[in-house]
Write an enzyme that holds these catalytic residues in place. Sequence first.
Site, mmCIF file in Angstrom:
data_model
loop_
_atom_site.group_PDB
_atom_site.id
_atom_site.type_symbol
_atom_site.label_atom_id
_atom_site.label_comp_id
_atom_site.label_asym_id
_atom_site.label_seq_id
_atom_site.Cartn_x
_atom_site.Cartn_y
_atom_site.Cartn_z
ATOM 1 N N ALA A 275 14.979 -3.667 47.844
ATOM 2 C CA ALA A 275 16.086 -4.344 48.541
ATOM 3 C C ALA A 275 16.350 -3.696 49.891
ATOM 4 C CB ALA A 275 17.341 -4.295 47.675
ATOM 5 N N ASN B 205 22.619 -1.449 54.984
ATOM 6 C CA ASN B 205 21.858 -2.091 53.902
ATOM 7 C C ASN B 205 20.618 -1.292 53.481
ATOM 8 O OD1 ASN B 205 21.975 -4.412 52.156
ATOM 9 N ND2 ASN B 205 20.057 -5.075 53.106
ATOM 10 N N SER C 61 7.278 2.168 55.001
ATOM 11 C CA SER C 61 6.455 1.344 55.895
ATOM 12 C C SER C 61 5.611 2.219 56.809
ATOM 13 C CB SER C 61 7.404 0.487 56.735
ATOM 14 O OG SER C 61 6.730 -0.075 57.824
ATOM 15 N N TYR D 10 15.219 -0.487 62.204
ATOM 16 C CA TYR D 10 14.535 -0.738 60.931
ATOM 17 C C TYR D 10 13.617 0.434 60.581
ATOM 18 C CZ TYR D 10 11.048 -2.297 57.633
ATOM 19 O OH TYR D 10 10.190 -2.352 56.556
ATOM 20 N N LYS E 124 13.890 3.591 57.498
ATOM 21 C CA LYS E 124 12.884 4.016 56.512
ATOM 22 C C LYS E 124 12.635 5.526 56.626
ATOM 23 C CE LYS E 124 12.178 0.064 54.618
ATOM 24 N NZ LYS E 124 12.583 -0.191 53.245
ATOM 25 N N SER F 265 1.502 -17.614 70.102
ATOM 26 C CA SER F 265 1.314 -16.757 71.271
ATOM 27 C C SER F 265 0.629 -15.479 70.816
ATOM 28 C CB SER F 265 2.674 -16.385 71.894
ATOM 29 O OG SER F 265 3.260 -17.517 72.459
HETATM 30 P P1 NAD Z 1 12.084 -9.495 51.533
HETATM 31 O O1 NAD Z 1 13.163 -9.678 52.518
HETATM 32 O O2 NAD Z 1 11.207 -10.654 51.213
HETATM 33 O O3 NAD Z 1 12.692 -8.965 50.148
HETATM 34 C C1 NAD Z 1 13.812 -8.140 50.060
HETATM 35 C C2 NAD Z 1 14.710 -8.709 48.963
HETATM 36 O O4 NAD Z 1 15.840 -7.869 48.815
HETATM 37 C C3 NAD Z 1 15.224 -10.108 49.293
HETATM 38 O O5 NAD Z 1 15.071 -10.945 48.159
HETATM 39 C C4 NAD Z 1 16.701 -9.886 49.621
HETATM 40 O O6 NAD Z 1 17.480 -11.023 49.270
HETATM 41 C C5 NAD Z 1 17.022 -8.661 48.781
HETATM 42 N N1 NAD Z 1 18.097 -7.806 49.299
HETATM 43 C C6 NAD Z 1 18.235 -7.298 50.558
HETATM 44 N N2 NAD Z 1 19.313 -6.509 50.629
HETATM 45 C C7 NAD Z 1 19.876 -6.504 49.374
HETATM 46 C C8 NAD Z 1 21.001 -5.862 48.811
HETATM 47 N N3 NAD Z 1 21.804 -5.077 49.523
HETATM 48 N N4 NAD Z 1 21.274 -6.070 47.506
HETATM 49 C C9 NAD Z 1 20.487 -6.876 46.751
HETATM 50 N N5 NAD Z 1 19.389 -7.508 47.235
HETATM 51 C C10 NAD Z 1 19.099 -7.318 48.540
HETATM 52 O O7 NAD Z 1 11.213 -8.238 52.000
HETATM 53 P P2 NAD Z 1 9.812 -7.742 51.453
HETATM 54 O O8 NAD Z 1 8.773 -8.102 52.444
HETATM 55 O O9 NAD Z 1 9.641 -8.143 50.047
HETATM 56 O O10 NAD Z 1 10.033 -6.183 51.566
HETATM 57 C C11 NAD Z 1 10.398 -5.387 50.455
HETATM 58 C C12 NAD Z 1 10.553 -3.953 50.892
HETATM 59 O O11 NAD Z 1 9.338 -3.512 51.490
HETATM 60 C C13 NAD Z 1 11.632 -3.730 51.951
HETATM 61 O O12 NAD Z 1 12.239 -2.490 51.711
HETATM 62 C C14 NAD Z 1 10.847 -3.693 53.246
HETATM 63 O O13 NAD Z 1 11.508 -2.959 54.234
HETATM 64 C C15 NAD Z 1 9.576 -3.003 52.797
HETATM 65 N N6 NAD Z 1 8.434 -3.302 53.665
HETATM 66 C C16 NAD Z 1 8.017 -4.584 53.846
HETATM 67 C C17 NAD Z 1 6.928 -4.838 54.682
HETATM 68 C C18 NAD Z 1 6.443 -6.248 54.906
HETATM 69 O O14 NAD Z 1 5.634 -6.472 55.814
HETATM 70 N N7 NAD Z 1 6.844 -7.241 54.141
HETATM 71 C C19 NAD Z 1 6.257 -3.800 55.315
HETATM 72 C C20 NAD Z 1 6.697 -2.516 55.104
HETATM 73 C C21 NAD Z 1 7.793 -2.263 54.261
HETATM 74 C C1 UD1 Z 2 5.592 -5.542 62.191
HETATM 75 C C2 UD1 Z 2 6.764 -4.643 62.449
HETATM 76 C C3 UD1 Z 2 6.675 -3.417 61.572
HETATM 77 C C4 UD1 Z 2 6.540 -3.827 60.106
HETATM 78 C C5 UD1 Z 2 5.312 -4.723 59.985
HETATM 79 C C6 UD1 Z 2 5.078 -5.219 58.587
HETATM 80 C C7 UD1 Z 2 7.293 -5.104 64.791
HETATM 81 C C8 UD1 Z 2 7.339 -4.553 66.188
HETATM 82 N N1 UD1 Z 2 6.799 -4.292 63.847
HETATM 83 O O1 UD1 Z 2 4.446 -4.851 62.557
HETATM 84 O O2 UD1 Z 2 7.803 -2.613 61.733
HETATM 85 O O3 UD1 Z 2 6.398 -2.687 59.291
HETATM 86 O O4 UD1 Z 2 5.493 -5.856 60.832
HETATM 87 O O5 UD1 Z 2 6.096 -6.110 58.238
HETATM 88 O O6 UD1 Z 2 7.729 -6.228 64.541
HETATM 89 N N2 UD1 Z 2 1.201 -11.012 66.925
HETATM 90 C C9 UD1 Z 2 0.894 -11.994 67.837
HETATM 91 N N3 UD1 Z 2 1.665 -13.132 67.842
HETATM 92 C C10 UD1 Z 2 2.694 -13.332 66.973
HETATM 93 C C11 UD1 Z 2 2.987 -12.316 66.024
HETATM 94 C C12 UD1 Z 2 2.231 -11.165 66.041
HETATM 95 O O7 UD1 Z 2 -0.031 -11.855 68.635
HETATM 96 O O8 UD1 Z 2 3.350 -14.381 67.040
HETATM 97 C C13 UD1 Z 2 0.371 -9.804 66.887
HETATM 98 C C14 UD1 Z 2 1.142 -8.519 67.161
HETATM 99 O O9 UD1 Z 2 1.194 -8.237 68.530
HETATM 100 C C15 UD1 Z 2 0.300 -7.499 66.365
HETATM 101 C C16 UD1 Z 2 -0.235 -8.317 65.184
HETATM 102 O O10 UD1 Z 2 -0.155 -9.687 65.595
HETATM 103 O O11 UD1 Z 2 -0.776 -7.058 67.135
HETATM 104 C C17 UD1 Z 2 0.562 -8.118 63.908
HETATM 105 O O12 UD1 Z 2 1.934 -8.377 64.172
HETATM 106 P P1 UD1 Z 2 3.045 -8.403 63.015
HETATM 107 O O13 UD1 Z 2 2.601 -9.309 61.927
HETATM 108 O O14 UD1 Z 2 4.349 -8.694 63.661
HETATM 109 O O15 UD1 Z 2 3.020 -6.941 62.416
HETATM 110 P P2 UD1 Z 2 3.183 -5.496 63.133
HETATM 111 O O16 UD1 Z 2 3.372 -5.636 64.576
HETATM 112 O O17 UD1 Z 2 2.063 -4.660 62.650
#
Ligand code: NAD
Ligand code: UD1
Length: 334
Positions: A81, A99, A124, A149, A153, A216
């Site tokens: 969460a 949060n 992350s 953000y 972490k 883009s």
């Molecule tokens: P997500 O937003 O899809 O899922 C998070 C869930 O937590 C959602 O269902 C939201 O409703 C719930 N939530 C948020 N705050 C809450 C609270 N205070 N109480 C109860 N529920 C709450 O995100 P995700 O992609 O599944 O990410 C999960 C975790 O992994 C997060 O901590 C995120 O920061 C981390 N993370 C995600 C990515 C990614 O690219 N998706 C990358 C690195 C780290």
């Molecule tokens: C992003 C987050 C990072 C998070 C990660 C996984 C930012 C600056 N960083 O990273 O904190 O942990 O997602 O959720 O947002 N790109 C395009 N066009 C687009 C979108 C992305 O060219 O419309 C490119 C970006 O420049 C990058 C790559 O695609 O080179 C991946 O982008 P993205 O999916 O946003 O992930 P991260 O930048 O790695």
Amino acid sequence: MKIFVTGCCGYIGSHTCVELLEKGYEVIGLDNFSNSKRSVLDRIKQITNKEIKFYEGDMLDRNMLKKIFTENDIDMVIDFAAYKAVGDSVKKPVEYYTNNVSSVLTLLSVMQEYNVKSLVFSSSATVYGVPKIVPITEEAEIGGTTNPYGTSKLYVEGILKDLCISDPEFKICVFRYFNPVGAHQSGLIGEDPNGIPANLMPFISKVATGELECLSVFGNDYDTKDGTGVRDYIHIVDLAKAHISGVEKLNNSDGGLLIYNLGTGVGYSVLEMIKAFERVNNVKVNYKIAPRREGDIAECFADSTKANKELNWKAELGLDEMCRDAYNFSLKKY
Ligand code: NAD
Ligand code: UD1
């Protein structure tokens, strides 16, 4: 074994719940639907034929957590969460720190009260800031995060480290995710961001389905193989499975903090992602070259050797499956 999963209806949480249920774990879930839909619960049930014991509520609500810990004999917690939109976090730092950091403090204090001392935490790759060397190992310096953000972490990782020093009985596994993409093969669960997606893969999917006109490409003058940004994309099901390995590892651990990168170890450029998506799904993805996005780095990919060895886990699905499953889910439009 009873596992309490916070954020169980989100992208990573829902896929992990499927894997846990399929492995026979009992899952108690919490979500406040701030970034997910209730219907995810039905779809998890459709896939697994099993149910989560679900609580709707907020992780910041101490009384709600106490109720959950009182009503269930919880063995371990997996904490998903959090808020995760980087751009949003710059605009709303107080909301993000509350949060993403305060909620963890609330959770940890309730865990202490109920003597539950095993936790898997979602961190992350963003904690590495601008990496000095790729692939990135867990020994690489952390810090230099450029947005609230990422800093949230980093703070939580610091708190977890201090906690393990203060109480050696705590067993904590921190996963540093790289770029999770794709969806469950059933097409029933996947990534469903609100509004216009900020991340690459959901954006590509929406251009392919015609919901958005043109992608883009943020910069083609980076020092990378083709000038566009390179990232370590990992299939969401592989990522979810790593949590099962994490749970098993903690079960056999005597205590302490374990940290693992979760990636494939392979970096793909934005143009490679577009080409793969077009080839696998036989669709056209319109794109144009645009200026660099502020805060982006050229290259980021993982050395996941530690997770491969110590967790006996390896990402198995490749780029084709990532593209296929992402598109399949986006066509369903739940
Ligand atoms: P997500 O937003 O899809 O899922 C998070 C869930 O937590 C959602 O269902 C939201 O409703 C719930 N939530 C948020 N705050 C809450 C609270 N205070 N109480 C109860 N529920 C709450 O995100 P995700 O992609 O599944 O990410 C999960 C975790 O992994 C997060 O901590 C995120 O920061 C981390 N993370 C995600 C990515 C990614 O690219 N998706 C990358 C690195 C780290
Ligand atoms: C992003 C987050 C990072 C998070 C990660 C996984 C930012 C600056 N960083 O990273 O904190 O942990 O997602 O959720 O947002 N790109 C395009 N066009 C687009 C979108 C992305 O060219 O419309 C490119 C970006 O420049 C990058 C790559 O695609 O080179 C991946 O982008 P993205 O999916 O946003 O992930 P991260 O930048 O790695």
